[in-house]
Design an enzyme around this catalytic site. Sequence first.
Site, PDB file in Angstrom:
ATOM      1  N   ASP A  34       0.866  -1.178   0.000  1.00  0.00           N
ATOM      2  CA  ASP A  34       0.000   0.000   0.000  1.00  0.00           C
ATOM      3  C   ASP A  34       0.901   1.225   0.000  1.00  0.00           C
ATOM      4  OD1 ASP A  34      -3.222   0.371   0.914  1.00  0.00           O
ATOM      5  OD2 ASP A  34      -1.929   2.139   1.052  1.00  0.00           O
ATOM      6  N   GLU A 173     -14.789  -9.111  -6.574  1.00  0.00           N
ATOM      7  CA  GLU A 173     -14.981  -9.483  -5.177  1.00  0.00           C
ATOM      8  C   GLU A 173     -16.421  -9.190  -4.774  1.00  0.00           C
ATOM      9  OE1 GLU A 173     -12.681 -11.006  -3.062  1.00  0.00           O
ATOM     10  OE2 GLU A 173     -14.709 -11.163  -2.266  1.00  0.00           O
ATOM     11  N   LYS A 226     -20.173  -8.442 -11.871  1.00  0.00           N
ATOM     12  CA  LYS A 226     -20.041  -7.644 -10.639  1.00  0.00           C
ATOM     13  C   LYS A 226     -21.031  -6.475 -10.641  1.00  0.00           C
ATOM     14  CE  LYS A 226     -18.468  -5.635  -6.989  1.00  0.00           C
ATOM     15  NZ  LYS A 226     -18.249  -6.091  -5.661  1.00  0.00           N
ATOM     16  N   ASN A 230     -24.360  -6.030  -7.950  1.00  0.00           N
ATOM     17  CA  ASN A 230     -24.622  -4.890  -7.060  1.00  0.00           C
ATOM     18  C   ASN A 230     -25.891  -4.138  -7.475  1.00  0.00           C
ATOM     19  OD1 ASN A 230     -22.547  -5.452  -5.376  1.00  0.00           O
ATOM     20  ND2 ASN A 230     -21.318  -3.640  -5.819  1.00  0.00           N
ATOM     21  N   ALA A 274     -36.478  -3.538   4.754  1.00  0.00           N
ATOM     22  CA  ALA A 274     -36.884  -2.145   4.481  1.00  0.00           C
ATOM     23  C   ALA A 274     -36.263  -1.214   5.519  1.00  0.00           C
ATOM     24  CB  ALA A 274     -38.397  -2.041   4.533  1.00  0.00           C
ATOM     25  N   GLY A 275     -36.067   0.031   5.134  1.00  0.00           N
ATOM     26  CA  GLY A 275     -35.473   0.972   6.071  1.00  0.00           C
ATOM     27  C   GLY A 275     -35.241   2.324   5.436  1.00  0.00           C
ATOM     28  N   GLY A 279     -26.576   2.579   1.876  1.00  0.00           N
ATOM     29  CA  GLY A 279     -25.469   3.536   1.859  1.00  0.00           C
ATOM     30  C   GLY A 279     -24.175   2.774   1.700  1.00  0.00           C
ATOM     31  N   CYS A 282     -19.844   1.209  -1.562  1.00  0.00           N
ATOM     32  CA  CYS A 282     -19.963   0.433  -2.808  1.00  0.00           C
ATOM     33  C   CYS A 282     -21.281   0.625  -3.542  1.00  0.00           C
ATOM     34  CB  CYS A 282     -19.754  -1.048  -2.517  1.00  0.00           C
ATOM     35  SG  CYS A 282     -18.150  -1.356  -1.795  1.00  0.00           S
ATOM     36  N   LYS A 342     -23.502   0.404   8.129  1.00  0.00           N
ATOM     37  CA  LYS A 342     -24.227  -0.827   8.476  1.00  0.00           C
ATOM     38  C   LYS A 342     -23.517  -1.444   9.678  1.00  0.00           C
ATOM     39  CE  LYS A 342     -21.780  -4.115   5.679  1.00  0.00           C
ATOM     40  NZ  LYS A 342     -21.936  -5.229   4.766  1.00  0.00           N
TER      41      LYS A 342
END
Length: 455
Positions: A34, A173, A226, A230, A274-275, A279, A282, A342
């Site tokens: 990194d 991924e 991918k 999503n 539900a909510g 967020g 990703c 989350k």
Amino acid sequence: MENKIPLSVVGLGHVGLPTALGLAELGWQVTGVDSDRDKVTRISGGQVPFYEPGLQELLSKHLESGRFRPTEDINEAIRSASVVFLCVGTPQREDGEPDLTQVEAIARTIAQHLNGYKLVVEKSTVPIITARWIKKTIQRYARATAPVAAGAGVSNANGEAEAPALDVASNPEFLQEGKALKGFLEPDRIICGVETEKAREILTAIYQPLKRPMVITDLTTAELIKHAANAFLTTKISFINTIADLCEAVGADVTQVARGIGLDPRIGPDFLQAGIGYGGYCLPKDLRAFIRLAEEHRVDFDLLKAVEKVNEQRIDYFIKKIRQVVWVLRGKTVGVLGLAFKPGTDDIREALSQKIIDRLLKEGASLQLHDPRAMANMQRVFPREAGRVSYCASPYEAARKADVLLLVTEWPEYRELDLARLRDAMEVPVLVDGRNLFDPHELRAIGFEYHSVGR
Ligand code: UGA
């Protein structure tokens, strides 16, 4: 070939570090690189720079086993590896397009270090045809740089030095933050987009210890899988959130609807919670990028535009709900439970909590915030401000003298709260649950005025 192939993982973030340690756990020798020196120092010292369950233990284990070696030396990390996994960030630019600067920079660096066969594996979420661009970039800059290491290159028919063999693969991924190791070590499927038999063999050997289904495709198909995955997940969430609105309007219960439809294996029970919307780093970014990509290719994907619109409206919906409950927000004390995007993470990137906090502050409320993991990160965005923003050591402290308590992230520990104690701490016991964490009957029996989503 087993366990002999030296691997490097470039980028040690939320995807890269679990990937590197997961590969080490499978028995491979992994160099993790990194460019952030501070991050590498912390990782080398055995410290995971973000919260991800189980990762700390795995880091200690593989620093000790010697199978994981962190470094900030990108040149050496590339030269020492035959397979290079790209896990660098692809943040969103202001215009909504993904910023591929880091991916390109690594491709150019790889071009300078083609000291033998390399398989470059794209793991970051990237637009379709990025893998082809990576290959083209490496080939282009390899030719432009000084001759490759002696013996490593081959000559073409004209006797000119050619770069050594190079393969590019797409191996997207699917891991979720908060469950990253499980996602890596017990994936539902492994997708590998390849162009050659050699690349297929290598990736099959690398993942063989997992004994999970592998889907081998071409490069572009893997990249599209991918995006499609999503996008489908966001579609499920926006779908159930719209059903929740309808449930509220007609007096039905969305959690029962979700259960009722989710038991149909063609629909499935997951991602029907539900909510206040989705967020995180990703899903919102990837959906935006996918919509753009479809537009670029003149494919009308209005369906996904609607998914995005529904999600964007969730915050208005939530603020409106709070207003309906407390009436005037100015001068009110609002307790907030949950800041991470989350449960199971300290990540607050594109967390809906940020938008909620921002809106409530603008409305003139004072906020008492709590999260089991994400408070340090949130303090950098919303610093403590006397009488306006405070960070609380416990949920009970966040509830103290509050006019209303909001549940924003459904951490399992909140389910274990002493509800009578919570009620007694508040000025008035009003709870607005944005994630349907609590049982309405239980809350009301204890004396709360309780509001949730779609029920
Ligand atoms: C997501 C995907 O789930 C992963 O498969 C993917 O690998 C990852 O993006 C990525 O592209 O890197 P992640 O961002 O970690 O994973 O989080 P999710 O668990 O998908 O949750 C995203 C958001 O959706 C959260 O805000 C969550 O609260 C919300 N959500 C999720 C709902 O509102 N309802 C649900 O039923 C599920």
